[in-house]
Write a protein that holds these residues in place. Structure first.
Motif, mmCIF file in Angstrom:
data_model
loop_
_atom_site.group_PDB
_atom_site.id
_atom_site.type_symbol
_atom_site.label_atom_id
_atom_site.label_comp_id
_atom_site.label_asym_id
_atom_site.label_seq_id
_atom_site.Cartn_x
_atom_site.Cartn_y
_atom_site.Cartn_z
ATOM 1 N N VAL A 116 20.815 27.808 6.703
ATOM 2 C CA VAL A 116 20.167 28.189 5.450
ATOM 3 C C VAL A 116 19.409 26.982 4.913
ATOM 4 O O VAL A 116 19.940 25.866 4.877
ATOM 5 N N GLY A 117 18.172 27.189 4.501
ATOM 6 C CA GLY A 117 17.409 26.063 3.978
ATOM 7 C C GLY A 117 16.169 26.486 3.224
ATOM 8 O O GLY A 117 15.604 27.552 3.471
ATOM 9 N N GLY A 118 15.756 25.631 2.309
ATOM 10 C CA GLY A 118 14.536 25.870 1.561
ATOM 11 C C GLY A 118 13.329 25.318 2.298
ATOM 12 O O GLY A 118 13.448 24.611 3.307
ATOM 13 N N LYS A 119 12.173 25.635 1.782
ATOM 14 C CA LYS A 119 10.909 25.203 2.378
ATOM 15 C C LYS A 119 10.698 23.720 2.088
ATOM 16 O O LYS A 119 10.407 23.332 0.959
ATOM 17 N N SER A 120 10.873 22.881 3.102
ATOM 18 C CA SER A 120 10.677 21.440 2.931
ATOM 19 C C SER A 120 10.511 20.789 4.290
ATOM 20 O O SER A 120 10.980 21.311 5.306
ATOM 21 N N GLU A 121 9.862 19.639 4.296
ATOM 22 C CA GLU A 121 9.671 18.902 5.541
ATOM 23 C C GLU A 121 11.003 18.392 6.083
ATOM 24 O O GLU A 121 11.189 18.282 7.294
ATOM 25 N N ILE A 122 11.932 18.077 5.196
ATOM 26 C CA ILE A 122 13.246 17.598 5.627
ATOM 27 C C ILE A 122 13.980 18.696 6.395
ATOM 28 O O ILE A 122 14.530 18.463 7.480
ATOM 29 N N ASN A 123 13.990 19.909 5.852
ATOM 30 C CA ASN A 123 14.670 21.022 6.527
ATOM 31 C C ASN A 123 13.951 21.431 7.809
ATOM 32 O O ASN A 123 14.589 21.788 8.806
ATOM 33 N N LEU A 124 12.629 21.385 7.783
ATOM 34 C CA LEU A 124 11.849 21.720 8.975
ATOM 35 C C LEU A 124 12.132 20.726 10.096
ATOM 36 O O LEU A 124 12.325 21.111 11.255
ATOM 37 N N VAL B 38 7.659 11.160 9.477
ATOM 38 C CA VAL B 38 7.212 12.363 8.773
ATOM 39 C C VAL B 38 6.369 11.945 7.574
ATOM 40 O O VAL B 38 6.718 11.008 6.853
ATOM 41 N N GLU B 39 5.255 12.638 7.357
ATOM 42 C CA GLU B 39 4.410 12.351 6.198
ATOM 43 C C GLU B 39 5.196 12.628 4.917
ATOM 44 O O GLU B 39 5.728 13.723 4.724
ATOM 45 N N PRO B 40 5.306 11.638 4.020
ATOM 46 C CA PRO B 40 6.083 11.841 2.790
ATOM 47 C C PRO B 40 5.553 12.988 1.940
ATOM 48 O O PRO B 40 4.346 13.202 1.838
ATOM 49 N N VAL B 41 6.481 13.719 1.361
ATOM 50 C CA VAL B 41 6.129 14.799 0.450
ATOM 51 C C VAL B 41 5.748 14.180 -0.890
ATOM 52 O O VAL B 41 6.456 13.326 -1.415
ATOM 53 N N ILE B 42 4.613 14.586 -1.429
ATOM 54 C CA ILE B 42 4.185 14.056 -2.721
ATOM 55 C C ILE B 42 4.975 14.783 -3.803
ATOM 56 O O ILE B 42 4.625 15.860 -4.256
ATOM 57 N N TRP B 43 6.062 14.185 -4.186
ATOM 58 C CA TRP B 43 6.920 14.803 -5.198
ATOM 59 C C TRP B 43 7.509 13.715 -6.064
ATOM 60 O O TRP B 43 6.779 12.999 -6.710
ATOM 61 N N LYS B 44 8.799 13.537 -6.036
ATOM 62 C CA LYS B 44 9.429 12.558 -6.910
ATOM 63 C C LYS B 44 9.939 11.365 -6.111
ATOM 64 O O LYS B 44 11.044 11.371 -5.581
ATOM 65 N N TYR C 63 10.148 7.895 -0.553
ATOM 66 C CA TYR C 63 9.137 8.134 0.485
ATOM 67 C C TYR C 63 9.482 7.435 1.795
ATOM 68 O O TYR C 63 9.078 7.877 2.880
ATOM 69 N N THR C 64 10.243 6.322 1.716
ATOM 70 C CA THR C 64 10.558 5.558 2.930
ATOM 71 C C THR C 64 11.423 6.361 3.899
ATOM 72 O O THR C 64 11.381 6.125 5.110
ATOM 73 N N LEU C 65 12.219 7.303 3.372
ATOM 74 C CA LEU C 65 13.047 8.147 4.242
ATOM 75 C C LEU C 65 12.176 8.951 5.198
ATOM 76 O O LEU C 65 12.527 9.149 6.362
ATOM 77 N N GLU D 207 0.808 -1.218 0.000
ATOM 78 C CA GLU D 207 0.000 0.000 0.000
ATOM 79 C C GLU D 207 0.844 1.272 0.000
ATOM 80 O O GLU D 207 0.527 2.249 -0.682
ATOM 81 N N ASP D 208 1.932 1.292 0.788
ATOM 82 C CA ASP D 208 2.750 2.507 0.868
ATOM 83 C C ASP D 208 3.374 2.859 -0.478
ATOM 84 O O ASP D 208 3.403 4.029 -0.877
ATOM 85 N N SER D 209 3.891 1.858 -1.180
ATOM 86 C CA SER D 209 4.485 2.108 -2.495
ATOM 87 C C SER D 209 3.434 2.611 -3.474
ATOM 88 O O SER D 209 3.680 3.532 -4.256
ATOM 89 N N ALA D 210 2.245 2.016 -3.413
ATOM 90 C CA ALA D 210 1.166 2.450 -4.302
ATOM 91 C C ALA D 210 0.773 3.891 -4.020
ATOM 92 O O ALA D 210 0.521 4.679 -4.936
ATOM 93 N N ARG D 211 0.755 4.252 -2.750
ATOM 94 C CA ARG D 211 0.298 5.581 -2.354
ATOM 95 C C ARG D 211 1.342 6.667 -2.575
ATOM 96 O O ARG D 211 1.024 7.762 -3.057
ATOM 97 N N PHE D 212 2.589 6.370 -2.231
ATOM 98 C CA PHE D 212 3.597 7.431 -2.213
ATOM 99 C C PHE D 212 4.538 7.434 -3.418
ATOM 100 O O PHE D 212 5.142 8.463 -3.717
ATOM 101 N N ASN D 213 4.722 6.300 -4.083
ATOM 102 C CA ASN D 213 5.499 6.298 -5.318
ATOM 103 C C ASN D 213 4.609 6.743 -6.470
ATOM 104 O O ASN D 213 3.392 6.549 -6.442
ATOM 105 N N LYS D 214 5.233 7.319 -7.479
ATOM 106 C CA LYS D 214 4.491 7.725 -8.666
ATOM 107 C C LYS D 214 4.872 6.838 -9.845
ATOM 108 O O LYS D 214 5.960 6.254 -9.878
ATOM 109 N N SER D 215 3.981 6.769 -10.815
ATOM 110 C CA SER D 215 4.283 6.088 -12.072
ATOM 111 C C SER D 215 5.036 7.050 -12.984
ATOM 112 O O SER D 215 4.833 8.269 -12.920
ATOM 113 N N LEU D 216 5.893 6.519 -13.847
ATOM 114 C CA LEU D 216 6.613 7.377 -14.789
ATOM 115 C C LEU D 216 5.645 8.137 -15.695
ATOM 116 O O LEU D 216 5.925 9.265 -16.112
#
Length: 415
Positions: free
Chosen positions: A247-255, A176-182, A168-170, A103-112
């Motif tokens: 110094v950091g950009g807006k991201s859950e990792i930096n937060l 932390v809730e995975p960021v829906i990105w790449k 997403y596993t990181l 389920e996690d891979s289906a939810r948080f990974n994207k298709s090409l």
């Protein structure tokens, strides 16, 4: 005559305040310096590009605008069918990941297929027919379907920026809730990377991962770290020696990293030094409602140049707790002639700088000791900075060599 290369990117190059934009600009600068003619195609969806793009690139900035409304089936049946098929592939990919990986891979990974715009691909195809390219440099693995538009004699290069397999596993491991990105499956990353002739990895560790993933001699995998020439930024007059900066950009990792630092380190420092000041720079400041800070913390916000922030402190911190790739803010601080304290993750790929301006530790107690020592007795940094400068020069030279190797330029002329 220099080589003609097409740069493709899902992010604009300007303004170049973000690490990925700085990387793209630096690589383009290096190629232009060696006489290459660069065209640029923006595959993102901002309507307007900054005028800087048109003055920076010495070739064409290709048209990137498309009609983003739903395609009329009657007027363009072929295009609409292609879009429907692509959408079905996305849906099928979700169920395949769910059955195969859970389920996690289906939810948080994207298709090409989710990164494929049929209209953008068609627009690019129409424009490149008028040009003959020696190479195409594509930013981010997930867009490698665009390589299908180019002949076999065109050098196809992917600048990965980051490993994307199950990224997403990181986040989940850190609660932390995975960021829906790449984030994509390892099978999709392998499939996408295999379309390239050359792969640029941002660290040696990621280069080794890609070699193990692909397990074939082609493509050639080269390590190109973040280009950051040494440009020492002196402390401006009147600044306190008890000031540090992150110094950091807006991201859950930096937060996540900043909250760790404020809780585990900074509150102990301010008890000991009531005049200590922490400066927070970058778009991370826009998440201020998500971290607790007091009068000893100043938010600087976004900035236009590194000199604007690095002249305000002699000591930098990068408290990042997890992530992939190279931590650009770590090398950026070192290249500005600053001492920086960071975690094992923050030093990943930069271990060569330990003892040459870089202090690495995951222990909050060690962080408190290092910062306290810096505040109490700032060392004579002349020798440290000369050693750091020499190491930064070697670090950049190695990256330049691999950039030129990727596009089949001579490298012997490098000093």
């Amino acid at each position: 005559m220099g080589k003609k290369i097409l740069i493709i990117s899902p992010v604009p190059v300007f303004p170049w305040h973000a690490g990925n934009r700085m990387r793209i600009k630096s690589i383009c600068d290096a190629l232009i310096t060696r006489g290459c003619e660069l065209d640029f195609f923006y595959i993102g969806f901002d309507e307007k590009l900054s005028e800087n793009h048109y003055t920076f690139f010495n070739g064409q900035v290709l048209d990137h605008l498309i009609d983003d409304t739903t395609t009329n089936f009657v007027k363009e049946p072929v295009l609409r069918i292609q879009e429907i098929v692509n959408g079905l592939k996305t849906r099928a990919g979700y169920f395949q990941r769910r059955l195969k990986y859970g389920e996690d891979s289906a939810r948080f990974n994207k298709s090409l297929s989710e990164f494929k715009s049929i209209k953008k691909q068609r627009l690019l195809k129409e424009q490149i027919q008028k040009n003959i390219y020696d190479g195409v440099l594509l930013n981010y693995t997930v867009y490698s379907h665009l390589f299908d538009l180019f002949d076999d004699n065109v050098i196809k290069i992917i600048d990965t920026h980051d490993r994307l397999s199950d990224r997403y596993t990181l986040f989940l491991e850190e609660g932390v809730e995975p960021v829906i990105w790449k984030s994509i499956s390892s099978a999709d990353e392998k499939k996408s990377l295999s379309k390239a002739d050359v792969i640029l990895a941002i660290t040696q560790k990621e280069a080794e991962y890609f070699r193990e993933l692909i397990k074939v001699s082609k493509p050639d995998i080269l390590t190109v770290t973040h280009l950051s020439p040494y440009d020492e930024v002196p402390l401006s007059a009147g600044r306190s020696g008890k000031t540090i900066i992150t110094v950091g950009g807006k991201s859950e990792i930096n937060l996540n990293g900043l909250n760790w630092f404020l809780d585990k380190v900074w509150r102990h420092i301010t008890k000991k030094f009531n005049d200590a000041e922490l400066l927070v720079a970058g778009s991370l400041c826009e998440q201020s409602s998500a971290f607790v800070y007091n009068e000893n913390v100043t938010l600087l916000g976004r900035f236009d140049s590194t000199h604007e922030v690095y002249d305000k402190a002699g000591l930098c911190v990068n408290p990042i707790q997890f992530g992939t790739g190279l931590k650009i803010k770590t090398i950026e601080a070192l290249s500005s002639g600053k001492k920086i304290i960071t975690t094992k993750e923050g030093a990943s790929g930069l271990e060569r700088f330990i003892g040459k301006g870089l202090v690495m530790s995951d222990s909050p107690e060690e962080w408190v000791r290092e910062i306290s020592s810096h505040f109490e007795c700032e060392e004579n940094t002349a020798d440290f900075k000369e050693t750091l400068k020499a190491e930064v020069h070697k670090y950049n030279e190695e990256a330049f060599r691999n950039i030129y190797k990727a596009v089949q330029l001579e490298t012997e002329t490098l000093s």
